[in-house]
Design a protein around this motif. Structure first.
Motif, PDB file in Angstrom:
ATOM      1  N   THR A 172      46.352  28.323  21.378  1.00  0.00           N
ATOM      2  CA  THR A 172      45.789  28.829  22.627  1.00  0.00           C
ATOM      3  C   THR A 172      46.154  27.904  23.786  1.00  0.00           C
ATOM      4  O   THR A 172      46.575  28.363  24.848  1.00  0.00           O
ATOM      5  CB  THR A 172      44.264  28.944  22.508  1.00  0.00           C
ATOM      6  N   GLU A 173      45.922  26.630  23.586  1.00  0.00           N
ATOM      7  CA  GLU A 173      46.225  25.634  24.607  1.00  0.00           C
ATOM      8  C   GLU A 173      46.856  24.401  23.975  1.00  0.00           C
ATOM      9  O   GLU A 173      46.482  24.015  22.866  1.00  0.00           O
ATOM     10  CB  GLU A 173      44.957  25.204  25.363  1.00  0.00           C
ATOM     11  N   LYS A 207      57.697  32.833  30.787  1.00  0.00           N
ATOM     12  CA  LYS A 207      56.831  31.791  31.354  1.00  0.00           C
ATOM     13  C   LYS A 207      56.036  32.412  32.490  1.00  0.00           C
ATOM     14  O   LYS A 207      56.581  33.147  33.325  1.00  0.00           O
ATOM     15  CB  LYS A 207      57.689  30.639  31.895  1.00  0.00           C
ATOM     16  N   SER A 265      54.076  23.075  33.125  1.00  0.00           N
ATOM     17  CA  SER A 265      52.709  23.574  32.931  1.00  0.00           C
ATOM     18  C   SER A 265      52.649  25.047  33.317  1.00  0.00           C
ATOM     19  O   SER A 265      52.958  25.419  34.458  1.00  0.00           O
ATOM     20  CB  SER A 265      51.717  22.766  33.777  1.00  0.00           C
ATOM     21  N   VAL A 276      51.594  29.286  31.352  1.00  0.00           N
ATOM     22  CA  VAL A 276      51.304  30.031  30.138  1.00  0.00           C
ATOM     23  C   VAL A 276      52.622  30.618  29.644  1.00  0.00           C
ATOM     24  O   VAL A 276      53.393  31.177  30.430  1.00  0.00           O
ATOM     25  CB  VAL A 276      50.291  31.170  30.387  1.00  0.00           C
ATOM     26  N   GLY A 320      49.643  34.390  24.235  1.00  0.00           N
ATOM     27  CA  GLY A 320      50.049  33.354  25.168  1.00  0.00           C
ATOM     28  C   GLY A 320      49.559  31.977  24.754  1.00  0.00           C
ATOM     29  O   GLY A 320      48.523  31.832  24.099  1.00  0.00           O
ATOM     30  N   THR A 321      50.320  30.973  25.131  1.00  0.00           N
ATOM     31  CA  THR A 321      49.935  29.577  24.917  1.00  0.00           C
ATOM     32  C   THR A 321      49.934  28.885  26.266  1.00  0.00           C
ATOM     33  O   THR A 321      50.947  28.888  26.973  1.00  0.00           O
ATOM     34  CB  THR A 321      50.924  28.855  23.976  1.00  0.00           C
ATOM     35  N   ARG A 322      48.797  28.319  26.612  1.00  0.00           N
ATOM     36  CA  ARG A 322      48.689  27.610  27.889  1.00  0.00           C
ATOM     37  C   ARG A 322      49.095  26.160  27.681  1.00  0.00           C
ATOM     38  O   ARG A 322      48.479  25.454  26.875  1.00  0.00           O
ATOM     39  CB  ARG A 322      47.253  27.695  28.410  1.00  0.00           C
ATOM     40  N   LYS A 360      43.076  34.686  31.764  1.00  0.00           N
ATOM     41  CA  LYS A 360      43.324  33.898  30.562  1.00  0.00           C
ATOM     42  C   LYS A 360      43.577  34.772  29.333  1.00  0.00           C
ATOM     43  O   LYS A 360      43.313  34.345  28.209  1.00  0.00           O
ATOM     44  CB  LYS A 360      42.179  32.924  30.311  1.00  0.00           C
TER      45      LYS A 360
END
Lengths: 116, 118
Positions: free
Chosen positions: A9-10, A38, A87, A89, A109-111, B41
């Motif tokens: 996730t992050e 991106k 930086s 997502v 998505g990966t933040r 998000k």
């Protein structure tokens, strides 16, 4: 079923570290396409790479590299020597006939946070 | 430069009013465009596929009467959020593929529209 899984996730790294973003996909099709996008804070999606299912050759573009492995249904993305500007997502995506006329479906998505 | 232009980038509207979002392909004629919605998000969720000259194809759970899609020309698709309510507040993104590209090329995405309903 057509599915894209981004389990991370992050991720938080310090500048200059290498970081790998994982992507696992599911599809019954033999012909399909994988993408990475991106999304910076501005919201606009930026295309990074496209891979078709018949091309397992890994690719490097500057600090970015991609590892496509059909045996594990993975299409991982590595940023080398990360920078604060990385930086954002990052989305992995899949397109195939069975996604419905080659619609693009996205992973969660990966933040990525890159700290100075 | 951008090959898909989306307008407006931000819009604030009152509850009960309708809002139109435009998506234009600048460098090619797009027979098919896609509309996505993105909650904060979260990932992009496909709402509908817009087909030039015919009715849009909506994904399951998307209210076609709430989200009207018109694809009147090969370079323009519009999404109208009718009788907007605060829960419709979201980020909406369109995309288009150049003709004859199948799934093998990337879809070009618009800049997105941030809708806030007050």
């Amino acid at each position: 079923a057509q599915k894209v899984t981004q389990a991370q996730t992050e991720i938080s790294v310090v500048e200059k570290e290498d970081v790998t973003l994982d992507c696992v996909y599911e599809t019954r099709d033999t012909t399909y396409y994988l993408f990475w996008y991106k999304q910076p804070p501005s919201g606009e999606l930026v295309f990074l790479i496209r891979r078709n299912s018949f091309d397992e050759q890994n690719e490097i573009s500057g600090r970015y590299s991609w590892n496509f492995q059909k045996s594990t249904s993975s299409f991982n993305f590595t940023i080398t020597a990360s920078q604060v500007v990385d930086s954002a997502v990052y989305f992995c995506a899949l397109s195939s006939l069975n996604t419905g006329g080659f619609k693009t479906i996205f992973g969660a998505g990966t933040r990525l946070f890159v700290k100075a | 430069g951008a090959v898909v232009s989306q307008h407006p980038s931000r819009v604030i509207c009152k509850s009960g009013t309708s809002v139109k979002i435009e998506c234009r392909s600048l460098d090619f004629q797009a027979t098919t465009m896609f509309w996505y919605r993105q909650f904060p998000k979260q990932s992009l969720m496909l709402m509908a596929t817009s087909n030039e000259g015919s009715k849009a194809t909506y994904e399951q759970g998307v209210e076609k009467d709430k989200f009207l899609i018109n694809h009147a020309s090969l370079t323009l698709s519009t999404l109208t959020v009718t009788s907007a309510h605060p829960e419709d507040s979201s980020f909406y993104i369109c995309s288009a593929r150049s003709p004859g590209s199948g799934g093998g090329t990337e879809a070009f995405f618009g800049q997105g529209t941030r809708l806030t309903v007050v």
